[in-house]
Structure formats: structure tokens, C-alpha cells
Design an enzyme around this catalytic site. Structure first.
Site, short mmCIF file in Angstrom:
data_model
loop_
_atom_site.label_atom_id
_atom_site.label_comp_id
_atom_site.label_asym_id
_atom_site.label_seq_id
_atom_site.Cartn_x
_atom_site.Cartn_y
_atom_site.Cartn_z
N GLU A 43 2.41 5.25 1.84
CA GLU A 43 1.92 5.88 3.06
C GLU A 43 0.74 5.07 3.59
OE1 GLU A 43 -0.07 10.09 4.62
OE2 GLU A 43 -0.47 9.32 2.60
N ASP A 80 0.71 7.95 -2.21
CA ASP A 80 -0.08 8.69 -1.24
C ASP A 80 -1.32 7.91 -0.80
OD1 ASP A 80 -0.86 11.21 0.14
OD2 ASP A 80 -2.48 11.23 -1.34
#
Length: 501
Positions: free
Chosen positions: A244, A208
Site C-alpha cells: 500500500e 500496510d
């Protein structure tokens, strides 16, 4: 039907066994809370996911990405309070291990979301660090776990009762940033990686917010990712890491140097991404699509791509594609993103055309299995709408978006060159292109008619080919004639034909 499915799965297993580089081509992102409830409390859980593995396998998905499953005070669970446990809303560690084992028995890989840029303000590390600051115990080792300072400024939040501040890149979320330079934090991260990879058997991680590890400092972010990737692959060789990095092509290419396997191809996604722009193009859509493929190849080289149409942070694809009353657009978009190559990621519900935009909960609505088997909507939802029929209804309709996605997934698994092959642009016209993909000793040709109105014809002068499959957004069958001098193709609007050796 059952015999056909068993044969298809056998072919898939054979193809996967031969690939080596990657054995999952079709990944499926699941927000556990909104997917499937198993105990009647209205909240999706891990046993619920387990109960739907048969559906995912039949659909041709061979990889699952679970959004965060660790304990958290929020509904989205990106603010973790314990990195080695399962949130009680979702079940237990035993439930999780059963899910992992069941996935592996079906040939499905499973990765979990790992938010290590920050923790929750309720994490014991942070609570104890703040208590130490209030007590004047600045030698407490947990203080070094976070980015504390006595300087106010942007992204700085005061620690109540002290002159100290903590850094928080995601303002207002109660998510203090970890000090990733701390040797003790890295020891903890190593233990966390080992716990999930080897203790629980997961196949990797979705990483993330990698651009926020060190805010606006690409060099340090890449260096940390290099350490993370090396550590994970030493703990479990062959694990898959996908990051990401919400950036353009050149920015993503910089992060690729970290050794992380893939980064999500954000330029292809959303309303202004490559796929939506191609679908909405008023002229020369084939040339536009090929231009995008060439730009990706030039920037990313041989990197393993991770293209997608939408995810939990973006508006869903049906809206960006203007496809509410035109399911053929959604079908064609799924095909075009898959044909970019690499490991395609599908957000749960995209295969049935779910919609949602605006506030985050609206993008994470309950999976529409049928009107009687759905979870509660996420807290904070302001609009609930389902543009297309439920899973059960689409499963019975051979021409539905669901069935189209199933066929697409299986075709990609049966023909690894689509995902892994080097691309050659054999023919590029305004509304038609022919791609050749070569991987190892395998070759396949992908013929695409981009026109939504007119058929097109093409003669491919190549021998030894067979019809591997076709995809017809308007349910019109393509004409494929094999002759001594090659293959004659007649493609109806928005049709795709795949030829293989």
C-alpha cells in the site's frame, strides 16, 4: 448450468497452470468482522469465511486478501498485540489453517494483512519497554524496538511518568512506530514472516502503509522493502507481496524498485481516479482511458499492476461512479479496471454494489447476503444503506451486477493475456478502442464501446480468431461476424468483446 461451470473451471485451471508468472488474477479483499458470522455472536469469523468459499470460487475469485486477523484491541485490528496468533473474535489458529487448506484445495491463494509499521500500545513489547523507561532501565533491549526519544515534536507522544516520547505516525490511534532499523526487530519480523508463510501456509502478504515505515523518506522505505521482499521470498519462493503506497504513478514506480511484486494502483481508484473519470467523461472517453493506460505503462513498465476501484479506506465505487440509479456504470467500471491488466482487487460487496463513505465503519458494513444472514454493523457506524439487492437476489438475476462480475472474472482467468499481456493500441477513436494483448504465444483483442447511448461498428482484419466472450452492461448482445477477410463487430452501448486465438 453445472456442466458449464465445471467446464469453465477446468479451463481456468489449465490457464493458471500455464501462466507461471502469476496464477491469481482476481483478488477479493475481506474484512472478516463484516463478512460472515458462523457462531451467532454477530461478528464475522474465519469459519464464516470458510463457509463462503464456494461462492467466491463460483464468482471466479482466485485470491483472497484478509484484512488483519491478529489479536488487537480495535475493531479494525491494524494495531496488533500478538503477531503469531488469531484474534479470538475471529476464531483460532486451527480455524485459520483449515481456511488456508480449503482455499488451496479450490485453487484460491490467500494473503494476510501485515501491519508492521507499528504495533498496539497494548503489545507486550511496548508495555515492557515503557515499564523499563519508568524504572530507569534504559538498557532494556525492548526499548530499541520502538522510536523513543526525549525530544517533543510532531508525531511524538509522551510516555506517562517519564521524560520520554514515542513516535506515532498514525496520531491518536494508540499505534507506536516500530524501530525498523533494530536488528532485533528484523529478527522478529523474519520469524513472523516464517510463521505465516510456512507455519500457516499463506501465500503472501498485503503490506500496510509502506510509505510510513520511515516517514517521508522514500529511499529508506524502499531499502527496507527490499530487505522484506528478499527475506519473504527466501522463506517461501513464489509468495506474493502487494504494498500500500498511496501515491501517484511516479511515486509508486519508485517503490517498485524494491522487488515487491505489486503496489496498489491508487491513481485508478476513487472518485478522481482514472476509471471514475473515464465513466463520467462528457467527451472522448475512449481516448481518455487509453491515455491513462499509456501513462501507467510509461511509469510502471512491465510491473505487475494491482488496480482496484475502492478499498476499506475509501468511499465505495457506486458513490464515486454516480451509479446508484445506473448499474450499467458500475458494471462497465468493473470491466475497465480489470482490463487494465495485472491482478485486480475487489473489495467485498463491490460485486453487488454496496455503498458507504465518510467514517471508516461506514465503508466496512456487513456483507449483504440477505436480510436474515448478516453480521452486526461495525462499531461507530453512522449510516447503513444498501443501494442494490442482496447476493441471493442478484444471483437469481442473470443481468445483475453480481452476474456481470462473475462473467468478467471467468473471462479474465480463461484468457491470461488480458492480465499478463503487452498492450498494443490497434484503434483509438472518441468512443471506441481496440486493444491487442500479447503474452507468450497468445494473442487476444479487446474491443470496447465507451458510449452509453450509441452502438459502434468496426472491422478487424485478422484471421484465426474466436469469440472468447462479451460483456454487455445494458444486456444487449454484440454482433460478431467472422468472414474470410476478418471479423465484423457491432457493439451496443458500453459493450465489450474479447477475441482470442
Amino acid at each position: 448450468m453445472l456442466l458449464w461451470l465445471l467446464l469453465a473451471l477446468c479451463l481456468v485451471c489449465t490457464a493458471q497452470a500455464e501462466t507461471g508468472e502469476m496464477d491469481s488474477f482476481n483478488w477479493y479483499e475481506i474484512f472478516v468482522r463484516s463478512f460472515q458470522d458462523s457462531n451467532g455472536d454477530g461478528i464475522g469469523d474465519l469459519p464464516g469465511v470458510l463457509s463462503r468459499l464456494g461462492y467466491l470460487e463460483q464468482m471466479g475469485y482466485d485470491g483472497i486478501w484478509l484484512m488483519p486477523v491478529m489479536p488487537s484491541p480495535s475493531y479494525h485490528k491494524y494495531d496488533v498485540t500478538d503477531y503469531r496468533q488469531i484474534d479470538p473474535d475471529y476464531g483460532t489458529l486451527e480455524d485459520f489453517k483449515q481456511l488456508v487448506n480449503a482455499c488451496h484445495q479450490r485453487g484460491i491463494r490467500l494473503i494476510v494483512d501485515l501491519p508492521i509499521n507499528h504495533t498496539s500500545v497494548q503489545h507486550p513489547w511496548f508495555l515492557q519497554a515503557c515499564d523499563a523507561l519508568r524504572a530507569g532501565d534504559t538498557e532494556n533491549p525492548l526499548i530499541d524496538f520502538y522510536c523513543f526519544s526525549q525530544s517533543d515534536g510532531a508525531k511524538q507522544v509522551p510516555v506517562e511518568g517519564t521524560p520520554w516520547f514515542y513516535e506515532e505516525q498514525f496520531s491518536g490511534g494508540g499505534m507506536p512506530d516500530l524501530n525498523l532499523d533494530s536488528a532485533a526487530v528484523r529478527e522478529e519480523i523474519t520469524a513472523i514472516l516464517d510463521f505465516w508463510l510456512n507455519g500457516c501456509g499463506v501465500d503472501g502478504f498485503r503490506l500496510d502503509a509502506v510509505t510510513s515505515y520511515y516517514a517521508a523518506d522514500t529511499q529508506r522505505n524502499v531499502a527496507f522493502l527490499s530487505w522484506l521482499a528478499q527475506t519473504a521470498k527466501q522463506l517461501k519462493p513464489g509468495c506474493y507481496l502487494v504494498g500500500e503506497a498511496w501515491l501517484g504513478l511516479e511515486g509508486i514506480a519508485q517503490y517498485q524498485a524494491s522487488g515487491v511484486d505489486s503496489f496498489f494502483l491508487f491513481p485508478a481508484s476513487q472518485a478522481e481516479g482514472y476509471i471514475a473519470k473515464t465513466i463520467r467523461a462528457r467527451s472522448k472517453p475512449a481516448r481518455q482511458y487509453v491515455k491513462y493506460l499509456q501513462q501507467v505503462e510509461q511509469a510502471m513498465g512491465d510491473a505487475l499492476l494491482a488496480p482496484f476501484l475502492s478499498n476499506h479506506d475509501t468511499g465505495r465505487a457506486v458513490g464515486s461512479l454516480q451509479a446508484r440509479s445506473a448499474p450499467e456504470r458500475a458494471k462497465f467500471a468493473h470491466a475497465l479496471v480489470s482490463l487494465m491488466g495485472g491482478a485486480t482487487f475487489t473489495y467485498y460487496g463491490e460485486e453487488i454494489g454496496m455503498v458507504g463513505s465518510g467514517d471508516d465503519p461506514n465503508k466496512r458494513l456487513a456483507m449483504y447476503w440477505n436480510d436474515g444472514d448478516m453480521t452486526q454493523q461495525p462499531p461507530g457506524t453512522t449510516k447503513v444503506e444498501y443501494a442494490f439487492p442482496c447476493v441471493d437476489a442478484q444471483w437469481q438475476d442473470g443481468q445483475s451486477l453480481l452476474r456481470y462480475c462473475q462473467k468478467l472474472n471467468i473471462l479474465k482467468k480463461e484468457n491470461p493475456a488480458i492480465a499478463l499481456g503487452k498492450t498494443e493500441f490497434v484503434c483509438v477513436e472518441d468512443d471506441f478502442c481496440l486493444l491487442k494483448r500479447t503474452w507468450r504465444q497468445q494473442e487476444c483483442y479487446v474491443a470496447i464501446n465507451f458510449s452509453a447511448k450509441a452502438s459502434c461498428e468496426y472491422q478487424l482484419q485478422a484471421q484465426g480468431l474466436r469469440l472468447a466472450g462479451q460483456l454487455d452492461a445494458f444486456a444487449q448482445t454484440a454482433g460478431v461476424t467472422f468472414a474470410p477477410d476478418g471479423v465484423w463487430l457491432v457493439l451496443p452501448p458500453c459493450a465489450i468483446v474479447i477475441l482470442a486465438q
